[in-house]
Scaffold this motif. Sequence first.
Motif, PDB file in Angstrom:
ATOM      1  N   PRO A   1       0.824  -1.218   0.000  1.00 49.04           N
ATOM      2  CA  PRO A   1       0.000   0.000   0.000  1.00 49.04           C
ATOM      3  C   PRO A   1       0.854   1.263   0.000  1.00 49.04           C
ATOM      4  CG  PRO A   1      -0.752  -1.574   1.667  1.00 49.04           C
ATOM      5  CD  PRO A   1       0.574  -2.062   1.177  1.00 49.04           C
ATOM      6  N   ALA A   2       0.253   2.342  -0.454  1.00 50.17           N
ATOM      7  CA  ALA A   2       0.932   3.635  -0.473  1.00 50.17           C
ATOM      8  C   ALA A   2       1.138   4.150   0.946  1.00 50.17           C
ATOM      9  CB  ALA A   2       0.115   4.644  -1.274  1.00 50.17           C
ATOM     10  N   GLN A   3       2.214   4.866   1.144  1.00 50.50           N
ATOM     11  CA  GLN A   3       2.536   5.504   2.414  1.00 50.50           C
ATOM     12  C   GLN A   3       3.015   6.912   2.125  1.00 50.50           C
ATOM     13  OE1 GLN A   3       5.449   3.078   4.376  1.00 50.50           O
ATOM     14  NE2 GLN A   3       4.052   1.368   4.734  1.00 50.50           N
TER      15      GLN A   3
ATOM     16  N   LYS B   1       3.097   0.162  -4.535  1.00 56.22           N
ATOM     17  CA  LYS B   1       4.005  -0.658  -5.324  1.00 56.22           C
ATOM     18  C   LYS B   1       3.292  -1.943  -5.733  1.00 56.22           C
ATOM     19  CE  LYS B   1       8.157   1.172  -3.099  1.00 56.22           C
ATOM     20  NZ  LYS B   1       9.350   0.865  -2.287  1.00 56.22           N
ATOM     21  N   GLN B   2       3.341  -2.218  -7.039  1.00 51.41           N
ATOM     22  CA  GLN B   2       2.658  -3.373  -7.606  1.00 51.41           C
ATOM     23  C   GLN B   2       3.619  -4.155  -8.486  1.00 51.41           C
ATOM     24  OE1 GLN B   2      -0.463  -2.516 -10.531  1.00 51.41           O
ATOM     25  NE2 GLN B   2      -1.787  -3.994  -9.515  1.00 51.41           N
ATOM     26  N   ASP B   3       3.688  -5.446  -8.273  1.00 52.37           N
ATOM     27  CA  ASP B   3       4.574  -6.276  -9.080  1.00 52.37           C
ATOM     28  C   ASP B   3       4.099  -6.283 -10.528  1.00 52.37           C
ATOM     29  OD1 ASP B   3       5.754  -8.877 -10.225  1.00 52.37           O
ATOM     30  OD2 ASP B   3       6.723  -8.737  -8.268  1.00 52.37           O
ATOM     31  N   TYR B   4       5.050  -6.228 -11.460  1.00 47.56           N
ATOM     32  CA  TYR B   4       4.685  -6.206 -12.873  1.00 47.56           C
ATOM     33  C   TYR B   4       4.069  -7.528 -13.318  1.00 47.56           C
ATOM     34  CZ  TYR B   4       8.732  -9.157 -13.900  1.00 47.56           C
ATOM     35  OH  TYR B   4       9.625 -10.191 -13.941  1.00 47.56           O
ATOM     36  N   GLU B   5       4.360  -8.620 -12.614  1.00 48.71           N
ATOM     37  CA  GLU B   5       3.852  -9.941 -12.998  1.00 48.71           C
ATOM     38  C   GLU B   5       2.412 -10.111 -12.528  1.00 48.71           C
ATOM     39  OE1 GLU B   5       5.091 -14.682 -12.543  1.00 48.71           O
ATOM     40  OE2 GLU B   5       6.236 -13.121 -11.508  1.00 48.71           O
ATOM     41  N   TYR B   6       1.600 -10.756 -13.343  1.00 47.13           N
ATOM     42  CA  TYR B   6       0.214 -11.030 -12.985  1.00 47.13           C
ATOM     43  C   TYR B   6      -0.205 -12.356 -13.611  1.00 47.13           C
ATOM     44  CZ  TYR B   6      -0.534  -9.057 -17.638  1.00 47.13           C
ATOM     45  OH  TYR B   6      -0.470  -8.782 -18.984  1.00 47.13           O
ATOM     46  N   ARG B   7      -1.369 -12.853 -13.208  1.00 54.10           N
ATOM     47  CA  ARG B   7      -1.885 -14.118 -13.733  1.00 54.10           C
ATOM     48  C   ARG B   7      -3.152 -13.821 -14.539  1.00 54.10           C
ATOM     49  NH1 ARG B   7      -2.425 -16.402  -9.362  1.00 54.10           N
ATOM     50  NH2 ARG B   7      -4.671 -16.263  -9.009  1.00 54.10           N
TER      51      ARG B   7
END
Length: 374
Positions: A202-204, A210-216
């Motif tokens: 989550p943002a602070q 922050k989000q990982d570039y990998e997804y399903r």
Amino acid sequence: MGKSKYTVTLTDDQRSFLEALVHRGKSSASTIRHAYILLHADKPDPEVAELVRCHPLSVFNVRKAFVTQGLDAALHRKLRDESPTPRKLDGAGEARLIQIACSKPPDGRSRWTLQLLADRLVELEIVDTISVKTVERTLKKNALQPHTKKQWVIPPAENGNFVAAMEDVLEVYQRPFDPENPVICMDEQPIQLHAEVREPIPAQPGHPKKQDYEYRRNGVACGFMFTEPLGLWRRIAISETRTKKDWAHQVQHLLEVDYPDAEKVILVCDNLNTHVPGAFYETFPPEKARNLLNRLEIHHTPKHGSWLNIAEIELSVLTRQCLNRRIPTIEALRVETATWNRNRNQAQKGVDWQLTTSDARRKLKRLYPMILES
């Protein structure tokens, strides 16, 4: 830059002159600031800079000008040379730069860059040397951005079928509000389902989310959008597929649930091969299919004319406000879109369509095979 090598020593007359200049306040801001610097020149440069609110280098330059050139040079900005530096690109040179920037980029490159343009000007002996800043200023002056492009559905020129369908839809949009015969626009779009493989952070304060570039990938759903612009209403329905039967069931819901008391629904949609009357006969018994079609008046937007469909505007808003993220399942997608749908209907959001048939004949002349000048 604490102890400057240029020591400023003011005479009594110079100090009196500077104090009077500051107190009168009738000179330019830069002249008064330079006078302040000289009056406090007995202090270190960083301290003077903080006092006068300028960069320490400015203090150093004023000191240097006073010591090497005198009081007048220290107070006033250096005058420009009466013979300015000639322009790198004259009118003909600018025209060549614009021509190159609008042409196909070199092989192996997807677009023109400032450096490529500068190199091409030198290669063609238009200039001996040129900086990318000069190229950038010239492009900006001529409102050119070779690094950007805008995707658009380009309608065909001088096409009778296109303008016939366009004017038919525009005529529908000019009809007055009639609750017995509502005008409904319909469009659909595929929606990718993506799940996270790692939990986002989550943002602070001071740090973005922050989000990982990998997804399903979890497959594709279809969103059916129905909207009544004059009624300030819309409905988004999520389906697993987008076949003729899916479309027929959605229109059935429109007629029997959304508008059960309407005499006839005027439906504007694109000419996708699933949006045809035969879809009702492939989905329902003949009697029911005929009854549904009797309450329906279909108007198709032309090919390459999807911008004429107001439902596409609603889908664009839905994408920006709700779908611009990773949604993992069709169940979650239905919950999220239903919430968006409810809130937007409660807010009574609508679309103020402005283009009329007369506007189209005036502004889109190139689309018409024949048009009479007014």
